[in-house]
Motif scaffolding. Structure first.
Motif, PDB file in Angstrom:
ATOM      1  N   CYS A  98       0.894  -1.155   0.000  1.00 43.71           N
ATOM      2  CA  CYS A  98       0.000   0.000   0.000  1.00 43.71           C
ATOM      3  C   CYS A  98       0.927   1.196   0.000  1.00 43.71           C
ATOM      4  CB  CYS A  98      -0.925   0.033   1.217  1.00 43.71           C
ATOM      5  SG  CYS A  98      -1.842   1.594   1.295  1.00 43.71           S
ATOM      6  N   CYS A 101      -0.443   4.115   2.551  1.00 42.25           N
ATOM      7  CA  CYS A 101      -0.406   3.938   4.007  1.00 42.25           C
ATOM      8  C   CYS A 101      -0.135   2.463   4.325  1.00 42.25           C
ATOM      9  CB  CYS A 101      -1.684   4.434   4.652  1.00 42.25           C
ATOM     10  SG  CYS A 101      -3.200   4.005   3.790  1.00 42.25           S
ATOM     11  N   SER A 102      -1.146   1.711   4.731  1.00 40.21           N
ATOM     12  CA  SER A 102      -0.883   0.315   5.097  1.00 40.21           C
ATOM     13  C   SER A 102      -2.132  -0.543   4.900  1.00 40.21           C
ATOM     14  CB  SER A 102      -0.413   0.241   6.547  1.00 40.21           C
ATOM     15  OG  SER A 102      -1.393   0.842   7.380  1.00 40.21           O
ATOM     16  N   CYS A 103      -2.930  -0.270   3.873  1.00 37.91           N
ATOM     17  CA  CYS A 103      -4.149  -1.037   3.623  1.00 37.91           C
ATOM     18  C   CYS A 103      -3.802  -2.513   3.436  1.00 37.91           C
ATOM     19  CB  CYS A 103      -4.875  -0.500   2.397  1.00 37.91           C
ATOM     20  SG  CYS A 103      -5.405   1.214   2.634  1.00 37.91           S
TER      21      CYS A 103
HETATM   22 FE    FE Z   1      -3.264   2.056   2.959  1.00 35.18          FE
END
Ligand code: FE
Length: 191
Positions: A98, A101-103
């Motif tokens: 991602c 961000c950190s999906c």
């Molecule tokens: Fe994300």
């Protein structure tokens, strides 16, 4: 207590405040932690992969619409409203990131590892995927294409890794146990 990090102290302060204000209960927090420890994690994704390896009909349903295909499992944890499963083949290797961000699809993969949230991984795996994969110990031969999939708030990806020959004909539990989290992100192969 003296060696607790700033982040731990901040989390503790927040927790205390939220409980004092009646917005959370201690039992509620414990339930949530137990949920993520015991029921949400890459073991769910491993079950899906282990089945797709031997069940062609399930595999094609999974590749067509993963969200619907996994619905009967009733996995909890969320973040799979639009799950896309990408299949590794001898010609193509897939890896997930991602960049924003950190999906990450929690219901099938649990919470993301720390490095997944690291700006270095997020930017470098797009620019130089082969180099980053090599740093994870995965050398993809030049003739094998590498595809990088960028997860977002809308679409989250999981890799369907290749099944090694040694797992042909073994029982399901053995197949599941062989599938590690990193193979679902695409930074490792099933050994
Ligand atoms: Fe994300």
């Amino acid at each position: 207590m003296a060696d607790r990090s700033e982040v731990e102290l901040r989390a503790q302060a927040l927790e205390t405040l939220l409980i004092q204000k009646g917005l959370l209960t201690e039992a509620g927090i414990d339930d949530r932690i137990a949920l993520f420890n015991e029921r949400v994690g890459p073991m769910n994704g491993a079950r899906v992969v282990a089945r797709a390896w031997v069940d062609a009909e399930f595999k094609s349903a999974l590749l067509r619409d993963a969200t619907s295909a996994i619905a009967p499992y009733g996995f909890v944890g969320g973040q799979v409203d639009k799950l896309v499963v990408v299949e590794n083949t001898p010609e193509v290797h897939n890896v997930v990131v991602c960049t924003l961000c950190s999906c990450y699809p929690w219901a099938v993969m649990g919470l993301p590892p720390k490095w997944y949230k690291d700006p270095a991984y997020r930017s470098r795996v797009v620019r130089e995927p082969r180099k980053v994969l090599a740093e994870f110990g995965l050398n993809v031969p030049p003739e094998r294409e590498v595809r990088v999939w960028d997860s977002s708030a809308e679409v989250r990806y999981m890799v369907l890794p290749l099944m090694p020959e040694r797992l042909a004909g073994v029982d399901e539990d053995t197949r599941i146990a062989a599938i590690q989290r990193d193979t679902l992100i695409g930074v490792a192969e099933v050994q």
